[in-house]
Scaffold this active site. Structure first.
Site, mmCIF file in Angstrom:
data_model
loop_
_atom_site.group_PDB
_atom_site.id
_atom_site.type_symbol
_atom_site.label_atom_id
_atom_site.label_comp_id
_atom_site.label_asym_id
_atom_site.label_seq_id
_atom_site.Cartn_x
_atom_site.Cartn_y
_atom_site.Cartn_z
ATOM 1 N N LEU A 1 -92.954 142.620 112.990
ATOM 2 C CA LEU A 1 -91.500 142.782 112.945
ATOM 3 C C LEU A 1 -91.056 143.735 111.843
ATOM 4 O O LEU A 1 -90.012 144.385 111.948
ATOM 5 C CB LEU A 1 -90.834 141.416 112.737
ATOM 6 C CG LEU A 1 -91.052 140.373 113.845
ATOM 7 C CD1 LEU A 1 -90.430 139.044 113.440
ATOM 8 C CD2 LEU A 1 -90.478 140.854 115.166
ATOM 9 N N GLY A 2 -91.825 143.794 110.770
ATOM 10 C CA GLY A 2 -91.469 144.665 109.644
ATOM 11 C C GLY A 2 -92.477 144.511 108.529
ATOM 12 O O GLY A 2 -93.319 143.615 108.535
ATOM 13 N N GLN A 3 -92.406 145.402 107.545
ATOM 14 C CA GLN A 3 -93.325 145.319 106.425
ATOM 15 C C GLN A 3 -92.751 145.965 105.177
ATOM 16 O O GLN A 3 -91.863 146.815 105.253
ATOM 17 C CB GLN A 3 -94.664 145.957 106.769
ATOM 18 C CG GLN A 3 -94.636 147.458 107.002
ATOM 19 C CD GLN A 3 -95.996 147.991 107.402
ATOM 20 O OE1 GLN A 3 -96.413 147.905 108.552
ATOM 21 N NE2 GLN A 3 -96.706 148.534 106.429
ATOM 22 N N GLY A 4 -93.249 145.493 104.029
ATOM 23 C CA GLY A 4 -92.854 146.037 102.735
ATOM 24 C C GLY A 4 -94.090 146.414 101.941
ATOM 25 O O GLY A 4 -95.179 146.574 102.498
ATOM 26 N N PHE B 1 -95.824 144.662 99.723
ATOM 27 C CA PHE B 1 -96.871 143.659 99.580
ATOM 28 C C PHE B 1 -96.812 142.578 100.666
ATOM 29 O O PHE B 1 -97.501 141.563 100.571
ATOM 30 C CB PHE B 1 -96.815 143.001 98.190
ATOM 31 C CG PHE B 1 -95.518 142.282 97.904
ATOM 32 C CD1 PHE B 1 -95.340 140.977 98.293
ATOM 33 C CD2 PHE B 1 -94.493 142.922 97.215
ATOM 34 C CE1 PHE B 1 -94.158 140.314 98.031
ATOM 35 C CE2 PHE B 1 -93.306 142.260 96.949
ATOM 36 C CZ PHE B 1 -93.140 140.951 97.356
ATOM 37 N N ALA B 2 -96.006 142.770 101.684
ATOM 38 C CA ALA B 2 -95.882 141.751 102.718
ATOM 39 C C ALA B 2 -95.624 142.376 104.087
ATOM 40 O O ALA B 2 -95.073 143.470 104.189
ATOM 41 C CB ALA B 2 -94.755 140.781 102.371
ATOM 42 N N LYS B 3 -96.037 141.659 105.129
ATOM 43 C CA LYS B 3 -95.736 142.006 106.511
ATOM 44 C C LYS B 3 -95.112 140.796 107.184
ATOM 45 O O LYS B 3 -95.437 139.661 106.842
ATOM 46 C CB LYS B 3 -97.010 142.422 107.267
ATOM 47 C CG LYS B 3 -97.666 143.693 106.750
ATOM 48 C CD LYS B 3 -98.914 144.032 107.565
ATOM 49 C CE LYS B 3 -99.580 145.307 107.072
ATOM 50 N NZ LYS B 3 -100.798 145.626 107.854
ATOM 51 N N LYS C 1 -94.043 135.558 107.334
ATOM 52 C CA LYS C 1 -94.161 136.579 106.298
ATOM 53 C C LYS C 1 -95.522 136.420 105.634
ATOM 54 O O LYS C 1 -95.831 135.363 105.087
ATOM 55 C CB LYS C 1 -93.035 136.399 105.270
ATOM 56 C CG LYS C 1 -93.005 137.453 104.165
ATOM 57 C CD LYS C 1 -91.788 137.208 103.272
ATOM 58 C CE LYS C 1 -91.684 138.230 102.153
ATOM 59 N NZ LYS C 1 -90.481 137.991 101.312
ATOM 60 N N ASP D 1 -78.648 140.935 96.396
ATOM 61 C CA ASP D 1 -79.010 142.075 97.252
ATOM 62 C C ASP D 1 -78.425 141.888 98.653
ATOM 63 O O ASP D 1 -79.110 142.067 99.659
ATOM 64 C CB ASP D 1 -80.527 142.236 97.326
ATOM 65 C CG ASP D 1 -80.935 143.599 97.892
ATOM 66 O OD1 ASP D 1 -80.117 144.536 97.833
ATOM 67 O OD2 ASP D 1 -82.072 143.716 98.399
#
Length: 437
Positions: free
Chosen positions: A24-27, A29-31, A47, A140
């Site tokens: 669905l998405g990623q950053g 240090f995480a997916k 997550k 945020d």
């Protein structure tokens, strides 16, 4: 299909419980993956956090704080954290799945109808108000962090930059500059300190402007010019925004935080109250209220938010980063009044043949009747109040042999408290409801 090298999974099933699907998405240090509970068929989002990465970047406390915050802010308009799991290399957040994606995807193509914008703003304000009542500031807020479920209800997500009220310095203000530039309050930019609640309200105002206008109020070609406009609250309304909405936005986007509209004032505004629907999600009063008719003659000490990161054995994240070993302390969280817990501890002490004495409010001392391998075994049991009927019990060895302590813990204290320790999900809500009756 999720590749096995990406996560610690058996085939495509995580922990024999969740069937993993698309990314669905990623950053950094995480997916985040879509997943389905193989038993119930419920859709969830998982997550996946790389443990080595967060250790290298010094983000362990960051993850602990995010877990605790999400457990603390259970609300219909906030993404729910169902559970946390871990392997040697990964941490897994099992989250509520928001089928309709980000609110950003709706506004990126243009403005929303006023009635739709009002609905989302109602739900946003209700969620943020609840967070503030729990001493949590999001810091945020933006359309990318506002998700929509299958019924098109708004869900606030991503508490990675959030702070507790306890994080404030002696001046009563927060000082960490964070957030997304276009949505950040002017006082945050100055780095002289800010109220978390007022900064969140400003971000809500920017979001409302975007919903009604279809574009950002402060969005220049370079960041310096953007900050200058934010500092002066220099923006113009498009001609289609109605007068009552303009009045509300002007009060929310006041650059002076002292004069800025509070959430209570926002709720009293004519635009906010217009066409208010009775079927909006609301919080179950049994969960929203932390009051009880029980009055303790001696109250145990309360704990601040940072003290209760480890809410239970299952949420003690030290085990994620350290090798298993005999520990000198154990923690239990219990949905019962302190008087019930004290009586239970006294009963357990007698059952394991230890002398029980009360030292002060919420603190018991259990001492062995005979000398052990390393002297008299002594155990402190301290009760901390999280709410009036929700307590944390910390048990730790103060003297004697660790193996002897472990035996008392495993054969006496742990099973003795087993029937009143932390309950998850629906069981927890049922317990609260039973106590309120």
């Amino acid at each position: 299909m999720v590749k096995s090298e990406d996560m610690d999974v058996n085939g495509n099933i995580l922990m024999e419980k969740y069937e993993l699907g698309r990314l669905l998405g990623q950053g950094s240090f995480a997916k985040v993956y879509y997943a389905r509970d193989v038993t119930t068929g419920q859709s969830v989002a998982i997550k996946v956090i790389d443990k080595d990465k967060i250790s290298e970047d010094g983000l362990i406390d960051h993850i602990k704080r995010e877990i605790h915050i999400m457990k603390l802010v259970r609300h219909p308009n906030i993404v729910q954290l169902y559970e946390v799991m871990a392997t040697k290399t990964k941490i897994y957040f099992v989250l509520e799945y928001a089928k309709n994606g980000e609110l950003f995807d709706k506004v990126v193509t243009g403005k929303l109808k006023e009635q739709t914008a009002r609905k989302y703003f109602h739900q946003l304000i209700n969620a943020v108000d609840f967070c503030h009542s729990r001493g949590v500031y999001h810091r945020d807020l933006k359309p990318e962090n506002l998700l929509l479920d299958e019924d098109d209800n708004l869900k606030v997500s991503d508490f990675g930059l959030s702070a507790f009220a306890e994080s404030r310095r002696q001046d009563g203000l927060l000082h960490t500059t964070c957030g997304t530039p276009a949505y950040v309050a002017p006082e945050v930019i100055t780095r002289k300190g800010y109220d978390g609640d007022k900064a969140d309200v400003w971000s809500c105002g920017v979001i409302l402007f975007v919903l009604l206008a279809g574009y950002l109020p402060f969005n220049e070609s370079n960041i310096v010019d953007t900050y200058r406009k934010i500092w002066k609250s220099d923006f113009k309304f498009p001609n289609w925004i109605q007068p009552d909405a303009r009045r509300l936005l002007s009060k929310i986007l006041d650059p002076n935080p002292v004069k800025r509209a509070t959430i209570s004032k926002i709720k009293e505004s004519s635009w906010f109250k217009k066409e208010k629907k009775s079927n909006q999600p609301c919080l179950d009063n049994s969960l929203a209220s932390s009051t009880t008719n029980n009055q303790e003659s001696t109250r145990p000490p309360s704990m601040n938010a940072f003290d209760i990161i480890s809410l239970s054995h299952g949420f003690d994240l030290r085990t994620l980063f350290e090798e298993p070993r005999l520990q000198k302390e154990a923690r239990f969280t219990i949905w019962r009044p302190a008087s019930v817990i004290l009586s239970k501890l006294e009963e357990i002490g007698k059952n394991v043949r230890m002398k029980v004495s009360k030292r002060e409010a919420g603190l018991l001392k259990l001492e062995g009747e005979k000398e052990g391998r390393k002297g008299i075994l002594s155990i402190d049991a301290e009760i901390f109040a999280l709410t009036s009927c929700f307590h944390l019990v910390e048990v730790k060895k103060s003297n004697g042999d660790t193996l002897e302590y472990q035996k008392v813990l495993d054969e006496g204290l742990r099973p003795g408290l087993e029937d009143i320790v932390w309950l998850q999900g629906d069981e927890q809500e049922q317990k609260v409801s039973e106590q309120d009756q």
